[in-house]
Design a protein around this motif. Sequence first.
Motif, PDB file in Angstrom:
ATOM      1  N   GLY A 129      79.404  44.653  81.785  1.00 16.21           N
ATOM      2  CA  GLY A 129      78.290  45.116  80.964  1.00 16.21           C
ATOM      3  C   GLY A 129      77.175  45.779  81.737  1.00 16.21           C
ATOM      4  O   GLY A 129      76.066  45.948  81.205  1.00 16.21           O
ATOM      5  N   GLY A 130      77.421  46.200  82.977  1.00 12.77           N
ATOM      6  CA  GLY A 130      76.384  46.827  83.777  1.00 12.77           C
ATOM      7  C   GLY A 130      76.208  48.309  83.471  1.00 12.77           C
ATOM      8  O   GLY A 130      77.083  48.948  82.903  1.00 12.77           O
ATOM      9  N   THR A 131      75.037  48.848  83.833  1.00 14.45           N
ATOM     10  CA  THR A 131      74.775  50.279  83.732  1.00 14.45           C
ATOM     11  C   THR A 131      74.444  50.809  85.126  1.00 14.45           C
ATOM     12  O   THR A 131      74.125  50.039  86.038  1.00 14.45           O
ATOM     13  CB  THR A 131      73.612  50.570  82.774  1.00 14.45           C
ATOM     14  N   SER A 132      74.479  52.129  85.279  1.00 13.22           N
ATOM     15  CA  SER A 132      74.286  52.747  86.593  1.00 13.22           C
ATOM     16  C   SER A 132      72.823  53.076  86.861  1.00 13.22           C
ATOM     17  O   SER A 132      72.075  53.440  85.942  1.00 13.22           O
ATOM     18  CB  SER A 132      75.119  54.031  86.698  1.00 13.22           C
ATOM     19  N   GLY A 133      72.420  52.972  88.116  1.00  5.74           N
ATOM     20  CA  GLY A 133      71.092  53.371  88.552  1.00  5.74           C
ATOM     21  C   GLY A 133      71.180  54.607  89.420  1.00  5.74           C
ATOM     22  O   GLY A 133      72.231  55.242  89.532  1.00  5.74           O
ATOM     23  N   VAL A 134      70.056  54.981  90.052  1.00  6.33           N
ATOM     24  CA  VAL A 134      70.015  56.113  90.974  1.00  6.33           C
ATOM     25  C   VAL A 134      70.077  55.571  92.392  1.00  6.33           C
ATOM     26  O   VAL A 134      69.273  54.703  92.757  1.00  6.33           O
ATOM     27  CB  VAL A 134      68.745  56.958  90.771  1.00  6.33           C
ATOM     28  N   GLU A 135      71.012  56.077  93.188  1.00  2.00           N
ATOM     29  CA  GLU A 135      71.255  55.527  94.523  1.00  2.00           C
ATOM     30  C   GLU A 135      71.584  56.625  95.522  1.00  2.00           C
ATOM     31  O   GLU A 135      71.962  57.743  95.149  1.00  2.00           O
ATOM     32  CB  GLU A 135      72.427  54.529  94.482  1.00  2.00           C
ATOM     33  N   THR A 136      71.480  56.272  96.781  1.00  2.00           N
ATOM     34  CA  THR A 136      72.058  57.058  97.872  1.00  2.00           C
ATOM     35  C   THR A 136      73.263  56.288  98.360  1.00  2.00           C
ATOM     36  O   THR A 136      73.178  55.089  98.610  1.00  2.00           O
ATOM     37  CB  THR A 136      71.047  57.242  99.018  1.00  2.00           C
ATOM     38  N   TRP A 137      74.387  56.985  98.474  1.00  2.00           N
ATOM     39  CA  TRP A 137      75.603  56.289  98.860  1.00  2.00           C
ATOM     40  C   TRP A 137      76.507  57.182  99.698  1.00  2.00           C
ATOM     41  O   TRP A 137      76.284  58.397  99.798  1.00  2.00           O
ATOM     42  CB  TRP A 137      76.357  55.800  97.619  1.00  2.00           C
ATOM     43  N   ILE A 138      77.500  56.558 100.304  1.00  2.00           N
ATOM     44  CA  ILE A 138      78.551  57.300 101.002  1.00  2.00           C
ATOM     45  C   ILE A 138      79.724  57.410 100.048  1.00  2.00           C
ATOM     46  O   ILE A 138      80.331  56.404  99.672  1.00  2.00           O
ATOM     47  CB  ILE A 138      78.990  56.609 102.299  1.00  2.00           C
ATOM     48  N   ASP A 139      80.005  58.633  99.619  1.00  2.00           N
ATOM     49  CA  ASP A 139      81.169  58.895  98.779  1.00  2.00           C
ATOM     50  C   ASP A 139      82.396  58.828  99.679  1.00  2.00           C
ATOM     51  O   ASP A 139      82.557  59.642 100.590  1.00  2.00           O
ATOM     52  CB  ASP A 139      81.035  60.273  98.138  1.00  2.00           C
ATOM     53  N   SER A 140      83.272  57.856  99.439  1.00  2.00           N
ATOM     54  CA  SER A 140      84.424  57.642 100.330  1.00  2.00           C
ATOM     55  C   SER A 140      85.464  58.750 100.225  1.00  2.00           C
ATOM     56  O   SER A 140      86.304  58.899 101.114  1.00  2.00           O
ATOM     57  CB  SER A 140      85.086  56.297 100.012  1.00  2.00           C
ATOM     58  N   GLY A 141      85.432  59.506  99.122  1.00  2.00           N
ATOM     59  CA  GLY A 141      86.430  60.544  98.927  1.00  2.00           C
ATOM     60  C   GLY A 141      87.795  60.007  98.573  1.00  2.00           C
ATOM     61  O   GLY A 141      88.798  60.719  98.654  1.00  2.00           O
ATOM     62  N   SER A 142      87.845  58.719  98.195  1.00  2.00           N
ATOM     63  CA  SER A 142      89.124  58.074  97.892  1.00  2.00           C
ATOM     64  C   SER A 142      89.000  57.273  96.609  1.00  2.00           C
ATOM     65  O   SER A 142      87.959  56.666  96.340  1.00  2.00           O
ATOM     66  CB  SER A 142      89.552  57.165  99.044  1.00  2.00           C
ATOM     67  N   SER A 143      90.084  57.259  95.838  1.00  2.00           N
ATOM     68  CA  SER A 143      90.101  56.467  94.614  1.00  2.00           C
ATOM     69  C   SER A 143      90.377  54.998  94.900  1.00  2.00           C
ATOM     70  O   SER A 143      90.181  54.140  94.041  1.00  2.00           O
ATOM     71  CB  SER A 143      91.163  57.007  93.649  1.00  2.00           C
ATOM     72  N   THR A 144      90.835  54.703  96.114  1.00  2.00           N
ATOM     73  CA  THR A 144      91.176  53.322  96.457  1.00  2.00           C
ATOM     74  C   THR A 144      90.146  52.658  97.362  1.00  2.00           C
ATOM     75  O   THR A 144      90.146  51.439  97.500  1.00  2.00           O
ATOM     76  CB  THR A 144      92.546  53.267  97.164  1.00  2.00           C
ATOM     77  N   VAL A 145      89.274  53.452  97.990  1.00  2.00           N
ATOM     78  CA  VAL A 145      88.235  52.908  98.874  1.00  2.00           C
ATOM     79  C   VAL A 145      86.894  53.005  98.162  1.00  2.00           C
ATOM     80  O   VAL A 145      86.501  54.095  97.729  1.00  2.00           O
ATOM     81  CB  VAL A 145      88.172  53.669 100.207  1.00  2.00           C
ATOM     82  N   PRO A 146      86.169  51.904  97.996  1.00  2.00           N
ATOM     83  CA  PRO A 146      84.904  51.958  97.268  1.00  2.00           C
ATOM     84  C   PRO A 146      83.830  52.723  98.024  1.00  2.00           C
ATOM     85  O   PRO A 146      83.837  52.789  99.259  1.00  2.00           O
ATOM     86  CB  PRO A 146      84.531  50.485  97.109  1.00  2.00           C
ATOM     87  N   ASP A 147      82.899  53.329  97.271  1.00  3.40           N
ATOM     88  CA  ASP A 147      81.752  53.970  97.889  1.00  3.40           C
ATOM     89  C   ASP A 147      80.840  52.893  98.479  1.00  3.40           C
ATOM     90  O   ASP A 147      80.881  51.728  98.075  1.00  3.40           O
ATOM     91  CB  ASP A 147      80.976  54.791  96.854  1.00  3.40           C
ATOM     92  N   THR A 148      80.000  53.299  99.425  1.00  6.58           N
ATOM     93  CA  THR A 148      79.089  52.360 100.079  1.00  6.58           C
ATOM     94  C   THR A 148      77.655  52.712  99.735  1.00  6.58           C
ATOM     95  O   THR A 148      77.177  53.798 100.084  1.00  6.58           O
ATOM     96  CB  THR A 148      79.274  52.402 101.611  1.00  6.58           C
ATOM     97  N   THR A 149      76.967  51.837  99.033  1.00  4.32           N
ATOM     98  CA  THR A 149      75.573  52.064  98.673  1.00  4.32           C
ATOM     99  C   THR A 149      74.678  51.871  99.894  1.00  4.32           C
ATOM    100  O   THR A 149      74.768  50.866 100.593  1.00  4.32           O
ATOM    101  CB  THR A 149      75.137  51.102  97.557  1.00  4.32           C
ATOM    102  N   LEU A 150      73.797  52.847 100.150  1.00  3.06           N
ATOM    103  CA  LEU A 150      72.890  52.782 101.287  1.00  3.06           C
ATOM    104  C   LEU A 150      71.446  52.546 100.864  1.00  3.06           C
ATOM    105  O   LEU A 150      70.668  51.952 101.604  1.00  3.06           O
ATOM    106  CB  LEU A 150      72.974  54.089 102.088  1.00  3.06           C
ATOM    107  N   LEU A 151      71.072  53.032  99.674  1.00  5.47           N
ATOM    108  CA  LEU A 151      69.694  52.926  99.213  1.00  5.47           C
ATOM    109  C   LEU A 151      69.685  52.944  97.685  1.00  5.47           C
ATOM    110  O   LEU A 151      70.419  53.718  97.070  1.00  5.47           O
ATOM    111  CB  LEU A 151      68.861  54.105  99.745  1.00  5.47           C
ATOM    112  N   VAL A 152      68.879  52.100  97.085  1.00  7.77           N
ATOM    113  CA  VAL A 152      68.730  52.069  95.627  1.00  7.77           C
ATOM    114  C   VAL A 152      67.347  52.599  95.273  1.00  7.77           C
ATOM    115  O   VAL A 152      66.327  51.993  95.630  1.00  7.77           O
ATOM    116  CB  VAL A 152      68.917  50.651  95.067  1.00  7.77           C
ATOM    117  N   LEU A 153      67.285  53.757  94.585  1.00  7.21           N
ATOM    118  CA  LEU A 153      66.008  54.322  94.162  1.00  7.21           C
ATOM    119  C   LEU A 153      65.543  53.693  92.860  1.00  7.21           C
ATOM    120  O   LEU A 153      64.378  53.304  92.727  1.00  7.21           O
ATOM    121  CB  LEU A 153      66.122  55.847  94.000  1.00  7.21           C
ATOM    122  N   THR A 154      66.430  53.616  91.891  1.00  7.19           N
ATOM    123  CA  THR A 154      66.135  52.907  90.653  1.00  7.19           C
ATOM    124  C   THR A 154      67.349  52.072  90.291  1.00  7.19           C
ATOM    125  O   THR A 154      68.477  52.548  90.357  1.00  7.19           O
ATOM    126  CB  THR A 154      65.814  53.876  89.495  1.00  7.19           C
TER     127      THR A 154
END
Length: 547
Positions: free
Chosen positions: A211-236
């Motif tokens: 039931g979560g919703t998305s915020g605004v973040e800075t992240w590392i896009d892994s470029g893979s459907s099997t490797v999760p992205d890595t959140t580096l900073l949460v703006l909102t």
Amino acid sequence: MRSGVKVAIVGGVFAVVASGVGYGGYNLWNGLTGGGSDIGTRADAAPKTGPVTADEVTSTARDFLAAWAAGESDRAAQLTNDPVAAGPAVLGFREGASVSEATITPGTPVGAKVPFTVAATVTFEGVSKPWSYASELTVVRGETTGRPLVRWLPSVLHPKLTADGTLRTGVASTASVKAVDRDGKELTAEKYPSLGPVLDELRVRYGAKAGGTSGVETWIDSGSSTVPDTTLLVLTKGRPGVLETTIDADVQAAAEKAVKAYGTAAVAAIEPSTGAIRAVANSPAGGFNTAFRGKQAPGSTMKIVTAAMMMQRGLAGPGSRVECPSTVPWYGYTFHNLDDFEITGGTLTDAFARSCNTAFIKAVKPLSEKDEENTALGETARRSFGIGLNWKIGIPTTDGSVPESQGVETAASYIGQGKITMNALNVASLSATVKNGGFLQPYLVARELDDREFAKAERLSPEVASGLLRMMKAAATSPRGTATGVMAGVPSPKGAKTGSAEVGDQATSNSWFTGYSGDLAAAAVVEAGGHGGDAAGPVVARVLKAG
């Protein structure tokens, strides 16, 4: 300045501080002295050779960091040994990550390496937030030009960035999630660093379902459907959905502290009566999840499976007399016990408690007469312990592997060497299976969340189950048991098995240990930790005491 990007400016010129010394008077657009400048060099001069000098390291690092901070991606790229890759990456720092300001400050060079700190501001759709972190670069001499250049690695921009990753700022692609332990306590990567990769995986798979919703973040896009992205900073922040896990915060805290004492280590803990995973921790924390995804020889902890196979095949029982000579030959190879010890007139339980290699090889030799020696161990591992049955715990894991073997590899497999691979989760499940009398697939989140199918195996027969309990208890409590010292302060009922695994040219064996106490089972591996009781044993004991 492009796109409003700022650098540290003193009196209109770039200024950077290293070791308390100020570098000033260098205009951003000319006068650079690093790898991208030919000033003071004759066109026909031979390229310089040899290690880079201290002055070259300082000036090249200064010029590269100045160009990067100013948003001058082309200039920064020409100061590296791979401008084709560096240029788009530096540009992506400003545009992809929406960095509006950056001050980059080098530290004291150590040889050719220069540490530095980044103090940036990320701005997206009117929202700004500071972003700070540390990284380092290395200066090398160009192979063809001889000029000092920054060795390009994506980790220069951010220590978590890889060649496949891209920096992004925007509305997060996955919903926010608040993971909680079995008692509702929030689990965060800040408090439990080893859970960082686990929480990333859980967010990708279950954020929306929770039931979560998305915020605004800075992240590392892994470029893979099997490797999760890595959140580096949460703006909102988005609205997090609450996700219940099986983790026990107290056991997790103990696991984190236990592995932190070692450079490379992993531990996992399981509740035998349910299969619920109570803890997972790795050192170093926050990187590769070795406890769930490692593939390492488990050493003598595999004797749990070998002993079960021996009982199932009628070769020996816990009270059977077995030979434990100092050495035993097998197809021209000689296997040894630790320090070539031997046991005279001992039982299989004695051999298990003291971890006699030769007993677990010599007593299995009759299987070769039945053409079963190459497959029997793998069959027991799968049918009785669920090894290799594609566990679906809620996030990706690596199954243990006990493949068919030939010749010397067969004997090696009986003592957890050869082609056998396991991780801490797999080996913890071995102890959990013994304690429970049957295999229950480990899991991290309830299967009802996504209707996962759990792996199933046959229950141990009463004779095999009681025999394994007897042997593991002896290893943990008998006067000469290899686990007795480590398990002394662990509450009963308890049992354990030590192990050490030789790895390639590694001078010291990997240390393995698994055990149970009450309704908690755990296993740990410490790279180059030596004997099982020396390093991995204290890790497991600390976790079991917390349960």
